[in-house]
Design a protein around this motif. Structure first.
Motif, PDB file in Angstrom:
ATOM      1  N   VAL A  12       0.852  -1.192   0.000  1.00 33.83           N
ATOM      2  CA  VAL A  12       0.000   0.000   0.000  1.00 33.83           C
ATOM      3  C   VAL A  12       0.888   1.242   0.000  1.00 33.83           C
ATOM      4  CG1 VAL A  12      -0.185  -0.001   2.507  1.00 33.83           C
ATOM      5  CG2 VAL A  12      -1.966   1.105   1.145  1.00 33.83           C
ATOM      6  N   GLN A  13       0.418   2.281  -0.623  1.00 32.84           N
ATOM      7  CA  GLN A  13       1.180   3.529  -0.664  1.00 32.84           C
ATOM      8  C   GLN A  13       1.074   4.271   0.654  1.00 32.84           C
ATOM      9  OE1 GLN A  13      -0.157   5.767  -4.094  1.00 32.84           O
ATOM     10  NE2 GLN A  13       1.196   4.639  -5.458  1.00 32.84           N
ATOM     11  N   GLY A  16      -2.199   5.387   2.673  1.00 32.65           N
ATOM     12  CA  GLY A  16      -3.294   4.487   2.318  1.00 32.65           C
ATOM     13  C   GLY A  16      -3.859   3.738   3.505  1.00 32.65           C
ATOM     14  N   SER A  17      -4.804   2.849   3.213  1.00 34.25           N
ATOM     15  CA  SER A  17      -5.505   2.083   4.246  1.00 34.25           C
ATOM     16  C   SER A  17      -5.525   0.608   3.885  1.00 34.25           C
ATOM     17  CB  SER A  17      -6.953   2.586   4.372  1.00 34.25           C
ATOM     18  OG  SER A  17      -6.990   3.940   4.737  1.00 34.25           O
ATOM     19  N   LEU A  18      -5.680  -0.206   4.916  1.00 40.20           N
ATOM     20  CA  LEU A  18      -5.847  -1.648   4.738  1.00 40.20           C
ATOM     21  C   LEU A  18      -6.784  -2.154   5.814  1.00 40.20           C
ATOM     22  CD1 LEU A  18      -2.312  -3.241   4.092  1.00 40.20           C
ATOM     23  CD2 LEU A  18      -4.245  -3.192   2.500  1.00 40.20           C
ATOM     24  N   ASN A  84      -5.492   3.077   8.942  1.00 42.11           N
ATOM     25  CA  ASN A  84      -5.530   4.245   8.061  1.00 42.11           C
ATOM     26  C   ASN A  84      -4.220   5.018   8.165  1.00 42.11           C
ATOM     27  OD1 ASN A  84      -8.302   3.748   7.378  1.00 42.11           O
ATOM     28  ND2 ASN A  84      -8.895   4.679   9.327  1.00 42.11           N
ATOM     29  N   VAL A 118       2.441  -6.713   5.558  1.00 43.56           N
ATOM     30  CA  VAL A 118       2.002  -5.379   5.142  1.00 43.56           C
ATOM     31  C   VAL A 118       3.248  -4.583   4.774  1.00 43.56           C
ATOM     32  CG1 VAL A 118       0.957  -3.217   5.882  1.00 43.56           C
ATOM     33  CG2 VAL A 118      -0.084  -5.397   6.552  1.00 43.56           C
ATOM     34  N   VAL A 120       4.402  -0.876   3.233  1.00 42.23           N
ATOM     35  CA  VAL A 120       4.029   0.478   2.844  1.00 42.23           C
ATOM     36  C   VAL A 120       5.165   1.035   2.001  1.00 42.23           C
ATOM     37  CG1 VAL A 120       3.318   2.754   3.616  1.00 42.23           C
ATOM     38  CG2 VAL A 120       2.728   0.721   4.971  1.00 42.23           C
TER      39      VAL A 120
END
Length: 122
Positions: A12-13, A16-18, A84, A118, A120
């Motif tokens: 994810v950038q 961003g959110s996951l 978030n 995860v 980023v």
């Protein structure tokens, strides 16, 4: 046999959110405290959020407050972690763990998942 399976990780950038999921079998999460931990390369495993058994009271570490929401779906026997405003410092393997009480001490948990990565990155 107790099994916890994490999912929802990925790349994810920044900003961003996951939403991570922890699906359980062989154990009823509503009757256990469920905690999300994370472990970054070269660092110790650290707590992120916990949801208590029964009433489902959420607890967050200082680093997670305001950016993270933990929740539970008792019908699906699944605990979620919504994150978030992700930053590079959130890159880690995220694990869910379950036992009787919420605590940030990993060795107090009997049941663990295998983790979900995860990352980023821009």
């Amino acid at each position: 046999q107790v099994q916890l399976v994490e999912s929802g990780g990925g790349v994810v950038q920044p900003g961003g959110s996951l939403r991570l999921s922890c699906a359980a079998s062989g154990v009823t999460l509503a009757h256990h405290a469920t905690t999300w931990f994370r472990q970054a390369p070269g660092k110790e495993r650290e707590g992120v959020a916990c949801i208590s058994s029964n009433e489902g009271v959420p607890y967050y570490t200082d680093a997670a407050k305001g950016r993270v929401t933990i929740s539970r779906d008792d019908d699906k026997n699944t605990v979620y972690l919504r994150m978030n405003q992700l930053g590079h410092e959130d890159t880690a393997i995220y694990y869910c763990a379950a036992d009787l009480w919420c605590t940030w001490l990993p060795d107090r948990y009997r049941y663990w998942g295998e983790g979900t990565q995860v990352t980023v990155s821009s």
